[in-house]
Design a protein around this motif. Structure first.
Motif, PDB file in Angstrom:
ATOM      1  N   ASN A 176     -32.446 -19.204 -12.752  1.00  0.00           N
ATOM      2  CA  ASN A 176     -32.569 -17.985 -13.554  1.00  0.00           C
ATOM      3  C   ASN A 176     -31.219 -17.392 -13.929  1.00  0.00           C
ATOM      4  N   GLY A 177     -30.142 -18.162 -13.754  1.00  0.00           N
ATOM      5  CA  GLY A 177     -28.822 -17.693 -14.146  1.00  0.00           C
ATOM      6  C   GLY A 177     -27.954 -17.331 -12.960  1.00  0.00           C
ATOM      7  N   GLU A 178     -26.958 -16.507 -13.193  1.00  0.00           N
ATOM      8  CA  GLU A 178     -25.983 -16.128 -12.165  1.00  0.00           C
ATOM      9  C   GLU A 178     -26.278 -14.739 -11.613  1.00  0.00           C
ATOM     10  N   ARG A 179     -25.928 -14.550 -10.352  1.00  0.00           N
ATOM     11  CA  ARG A 179     -26.033 -13.232  -9.740  1.00  0.00           C
ATOM     12  C   ARG A 179     -24.995 -13.121  -8.631  1.00  0.00           C
ATOM     13  N   THR A 180     -24.748 -11.911  -8.181  1.00  0.00           N
ATOM     14  CA  THR A 180     -23.831 -11.676  -7.069  1.00  0.00           C
ATOM     15  C   THR A 180     -24.562 -10.907  -5.975  1.00  0.00           C
ATOM     16  N   VAL A 181     -24.149 -11.170  -4.731  1.00  0.00           N
ATOM     17  CA  VAL A 181     -24.762 -10.515  -3.579  1.00  0.00           C
ATOM     18  C   VAL A 181     -23.648 -10.058  -2.639  1.00  0.00           C
ATOM     19  N   PRO A 182     -23.608  -8.790  -2.237  1.00  0.00           N
ATOM     20  CA  PRO A 182     -22.640  -8.364  -1.224  1.00  0.00           C
ATOM     21  C   PRO A 182     -22.858  -9.148   0.064  1.00  0.00           C
ATOM     22  N   ILE A 183     -21.786  -9.474   0.745  1.00  0.00           N
ATOM     23  CA  ILE A 183     -21.895 -10.245   1.980  1.00  0.00           C
ATOM     24  C   ILE A 183     -22.832  -9.556   2.981  1.00  0.00           C
ATOM     25  N   ALA A 184     -22.870  -8.237   2.966  1.00  0.00           N
ATOM     26  CA  ALA A 184     -23.744  -7.503   3.893  1.00  0.00           C
ATOM     27  C   ALA A 184     -25.216  -7.808   3.662  1.00  0.00           C
ATOM     28  N   ASP A 185     -25.560  -8.210   2.427  1.00  0.00           N
ATOM     29  CA  ASP A 185     -26.960  -8.478   2.086  1.00  0.00           C
ATOM     30  C   ASP A 185     -27.270  -9.968   2.015  1.00  0.00           C
ATOM     31  N   PHE A 186     -26.293 -10.813   2.277  1.00  0.00           N
ATOM     32  CA  PHE A 186     -26.504 -12.253   2.139  1.00  0.00           C
ATOM     33  C   PHE A 186     -27.234 -12.831   3.349  1.00  0.00           C
ATOM     34  N   HIS A 187     -26.777 -12.499   4.546  1.00  0.00           N
ATOM     35  CA  HIS A 187     -27.438 -12.977   5.763  1.00  0.00           C
ATOM     36  C   HIS A 187     -28.522 -11.996   6.191  1.00  0.00           C
ATOM     37  N   ARG A 188     -29.521 -12.501   6.918  1.00  0.00           N
ATOM     38  CA  ARG A 188     -30.677 -11.714   7.314  1.00  0.00           C
ATOM     39  C   ARG A 188     -30.729 -11.520   8.835  1.00  0.00           C
ATOM     40  N   LEU A 189     -31.368 -10.435   9.244  1.00  0.00           N
ATOM     41  CA  LEU A 189     -31.800 -10.315  10.626  1.00  0.00           C
ATOM     42  C   LEU A 189     -33.118 -11.076  10.765  1.00  0.00           C
ATOM     43  N   PRO A 190     -33.488 -11.491  11.982  1.00  0.00           N
ATOM     44  CA  PRO A 190     -34.620 -12.412  12.114  1.00  0.00           C
ATOM     45  C   PRO A 190     -35.974 -11.818  11.763  1.00  0.00           C
TER      46      PRO A 190
END
Length: 331
Positions: free
Chosen positions: A182-196
């Motif tokens: 769907n194209g390009e996007r950016t994600v802040p590092i704080a929102d890239f990894h998840r809690l379980p």
């Protein structure tokens, strides 16, 4: 190891198409984690998409003074790049604290973001693990859990994210650049990894068919006042029991900006901006460091063998902040 087919695309769009066409395919670059997982029968891709020929192997300055790290630049080349050493020494230190020289020569920046946990139970297919087999249970909660998480845990998982590089990226407020169908996007590092939560099988927020193309570092690199402190069982080639990336901006002895990220304690690099704010406008003193340490570890929970990490993390935060402020010895 299962049989698999192999592709070597030359362009990012072609690589994305490979994953869209086959959701069971996996990207491979350095392979320093994926190949181990395949050998242990934890990952079973039916197709490997070799992305080493994609044009993602440069480090360059971009708009507003930020620095773009290509996803396929090796960890070693990133750590020793002159602009990284000069402007983002915290990142350089964190990378060099991880793995071994041989692995850093192979591992890529993009791959570092996707490291799977080093939980004993995740790597042992005879044991229950909700990350590996959702619904099977978490062997670590009632088992031997010395290396496991004390923050952000759930009833489904207490695994930790193993990366050193990502802890520094969290402190620096890096941004992840992603391309997908769907194209390009950016994600802040704080929102890239998840809690379980109740879906520990998902380590990050990447969507199906997407690929990380670069990591952007903001202009502010905290080059004057920083520290990466890693506490581990041996001096090299060991994952952190607790690590701290501390970055300060100082006006004399007064702290005007502060970033603190923790590794080895949660399913993702752990930051708490409201705790960092306690240092703003305050003198760089151990008393203030202790207040921040208590705030950062609020809600921490041990599971028996790893309860020692709570006090260890607090002391590590105080120590790292003292080094970053240059008011403590570094040895």
């Amino acid at each position: 190891m299962n049989y698999f087919t192999y592709a070597r695309p030359q362009e990012v769009d072609t690589a994305v198409d490979e994953l869209v066409a086959d959701p069971l395919a996996k990207f491979i670059a350095g392979g320093t984690n994926l190949l181990d997982l395949m050998k242990e029968n934890i990952e079973r891709p039916d197709r490997l998409v070799d992305i080493n020929r994609l044009p993602l192997s440069t480090i360059e300055e971009v708009e507003e003074g930020s620095l773009r790290l290509g996803a396929l630049v090796t960890n070693a080349d990133t750590a020793y790049h002159p602009l990284v050493e000069q402007r983002y020494p915290l990142l350089s230190q964190a990378i060099l604290a991880g793995a071994s020289p041989q692995l850093r020569n192979m591992a890529t920046n993009g791959g570092n973001l996707f490291q799977r946990t080093r939980c004993y139970y995740f790597y042992d297919v005879a044991m229950p693990c909700n990350k590996r087999e959702p619904g099977s249970g978490c062997g670590a909660i009632g088992g031997y859990n010395r290396i496991h998480a004390i923050l952000g845990t759930s009833d489904a998982c207490i695994a930790t994210h193993p990366s050193d590089m990502c802890v520094a990226l969290a402190a620096l407020d890096a941004t992840i650049r992603i391309k997908g169908p769907n194209g390009e996007r950016t994600v802040p590092i704080a929102d890239f990894h998840r809690l379980p939560g109740d879906e520990p099988q998902y380590d990050n927020t990447l969507k199906s068919g997407e690929i990380v193309t670069a990591i952007d570092l903001p202009a502010k690199g905290f080059s004057e006042n920083h520290a990466y402190l890693k506490l581990r069982d041996r001096a090299s080639y060991a994952f952190a029991l607790v690590s701290v990336a501390a970055a300060l901006e100082m006006d004399g002895d007064t702290i005007t900006d502060a970033r603190i990220a923790l590794g080895g304690v949660a399913h993702k690099p752990w930051r708490k901006p409201e705790a960092e704010a306690l240092l703003i406008g305050k003198p760089a003193t151990k008393e203030n460091y202790h207040l921040v340490a208590e705030a950062l570890l609020e809600g921490a929970k041990g599971f028996g063998h790893n309860t020692f990490k709570i006090e260890m993390a607090k002391r590590a935060i105080v120590r790292a902040l003292g080094i970053a402020a240059k008011l403590e010895p570094t040895d």
